[in-house]
Design an enzyme around this catalytic site. Structure first.
Site, PDB file in Angstrom:
ATOM      1  N   HIS A   1      -5.034  -5.297  -1.528  1.00  0.00           N
ATOM      2  CA  HIS A   1      -5.852  -4.970  -0.368  1.00  0.00           C
ATOM      3  C   HIS A   1      -7.046  -5.899  -0.160  1.00  0.00           C
ATOM      4  O   HIS A   1      -7.670  -5.886   0.893  1.00  0.00           O
ATOM      5  CB  HIS A   1      -6.390  -3.543  -0.501  1.00  0.00           C
ATOM      6  CG  HIS A   1      -5.355  -2.477  -0.322  1.00  0.00           C
ATOM      7  ND1 HIS A   1      -4.428  -2.178  -1.298  1.00  0.00           N
ATOM      8  CD2 HIS A   1      -5.105  -1.655   0.722  1.00  0.00           C
ATOM      9  CE1 HIS A   1      -3.654  -1.186  -0.873  1.00  0.00           C
ATOM     10  NE2 HIS A   1      -4.040  -0.854   0.343  1.00  0.00           N
TER      11      HIS A   1
ATOM     12  N   SER B   1       0.831  -1.194   0.000  1.00  0.00           N
ATOM     13  CA  SER B   1       0.000   0.000   0.000  1.00  0.00           C
ATOM     14  C   SER B   1       0.870   1.251   0.000  1.00  0.00           C
ATOM     15  O   SER B   1       1.709   1.426  -0.887  1.00  0.00           O
ATOM     16  CB  SER B   1      -0.965  -0.031   1.194  1.00  0.00           C
ATOM     17  OG  SER B   1      -1.951   0.976   1.083  1.00  0.00           O
TER      18      SER B   1
ATOM     19  N   GLU C   1      -1.619  -2.688  -8.170  1.00  0.00           N
ATOM     20  CA  GLU C   1      -2.837  -2.968  -7.405  1.00  0.00           C
ATOM     21  C   GLU C   1      -3.337  -1.655  -6.826  1.00  0.00           C
ATOM     22  O   GLU C   1      -2.614  -0.668  -6.785  1.00  0.00           O
ATOM     23  CB  GLU C   1      -2.561  -3.985  -6.286  1.00  0.00           C
ATOM     24  CG  GLU C   1      -1.594  -3.525  -5.209  1.00  0.00           C
ATOM     25  CD  GLU C   1      -2.245  -2.723  -4.081  1.00  0.00           C
ATOM     26  OE1 GLU C   1      -3.429  -2.941  -3.789  1.00  0.00           O
ATOM     27  OE2 GLU C   1      -1.564  -1.858  -3.516  1.00  0.00           O
TER      28      GLU C   1
END
Length: 313
Positions: A286, A111, A214
């Site tokens: 995630h 992330s 992502e």
């Protein structure tokens, strides 16, 4: 690229918040416990107890002090990011990259941690792991698939991507690939974070690499804008192939009733004339419950015919 020695039971693991604070604070004890249950000894950074501005785990000076302590201490063998969020980019111009280059350690996160992965890969020649974080994935969601993938990535020199049951990889396009095998060093992470590196000295280098992407909680239109930015910056031309992980809670709220234009429609349109392979469906990112750990900086080979992905450190 240097990948540190695998972790051993009893090793000291430094827990670090590079981005946002831990809420509620009671989860700090849960983070400690899960590391103990894995057989390691948790060393707690000051950043775990900090909350500045509501979205930062302390001022940048506190977080950078944690990071430097973790890399400088000889008794620390691994650094696990506890969670992502916002503000890890504040650390980039404060990091002692020579310290990290001379003291390679296992480093894990994803992330917002994408900022640090790119910097460590490119400035320190340190291979890192796009993998589960302590609060985000290990307290409640550390299932057998995620745990097995995590330790396999840390321990193996060669291994392959394993699909969760009924969740196969798909080939969006083979482009103009002259062979069924395409290979390159793996780079990437969170799409939104990668785009913020463009035009800075921390800009991602995708030349002859496999680009992994992502994201989470983004509108389809925002994903279109970010992919277009990568295209205009030459990053999609430079890479050998693009691999898409999961895009959790990414949706199009602008379509009318009975209309449908989601991520897959976007990708089919966007890459319709792309001359490189595009692979979709890797369970890394995630989306819960599955999280496959990726070795950023390792050699990645994609067999387009068999829809298989292999890694080698």
């Amino acid at each position: 690229m240097i990948f540190p020695e695998p972790l051993r039971k009893g090793d000291n693991i430094f827990l670090f918040c590079p981005s946002s604070p831990i809420v509620p604070e009671e989860d700090i004890e849960k983070c400690k416990k899960v590391i103990v249950d894995l057989g390691f000894n948790p060393v707690i950074g000051k950043s775990l107890y900090e909350n500045y501005g509501g979205y930062m785990a302390g001022k940048a000076e506190i977080r950078i002090k944690d990071l430097h302590e973790a890399f400088s201490r000889k008794d620390i063998k691994g650094i696990f990011c506890v969670k992502g969020g916002y503000s890890a980019s504040q650390l980039l111009d404060k990091i002692d990259y020579e310290l990290i280059r001379n003291n390679p350690k296992v480093f894990v996160g994803y992330s917002d941690v994408t900022n640090l992965h790119i910097a460590f890969n490119q400035k320190c020649n340190l291979g890192t792991y796009h993998g589960p974080m302590v609060k985000s994935n290990m307290i409640n969601d550390f299932n057998d698939y995620t745990k097995s993938s995590f330790f396999k990535a840390l321990e193996k020199q060669e291994w392959k991507y394993e699909e969760p049951e009924n969740m196969p990889l798909s080939i969006l396009t083979k482009g103009n690939a002259s062979s069924d095998i395409v290979s390159g060093v793996l780079t990437g992470g969170n799409l939104a974070i990668i785009v913020t590196t463009l035009g800075t000295e921390y800009e991602i280098n995708t030349k002859d690499k496999i680009l992994f992407l992502e994201d989470v909680d983004e509108e389809t239109g925002s994903l279109n804008r970010m992919l277009t930015h990568l295209k205009y910056a030459g990053k999609l031309d430079d890479c050998k192939a693009v691999v898409f992980g999961n895009f959790a809670a990414c949706k199009n709220t602008y379509t009318k009733e009975n209309q449908h234009y989601d991520l897959m429609e976007l990708l089919k349109d966007f890459f319709a004339n792309y001359d490189k392979p595009v692979i979709y469906g890797m369970e890394s990112g995630h989306k819960k419950p599955y999280m496959f750990t990726l070795p950023l900086g390792a050699e990645c080979s994609i067999n387009l015919q068999n829809r298989e992905i292999f890694f080698e450190k």
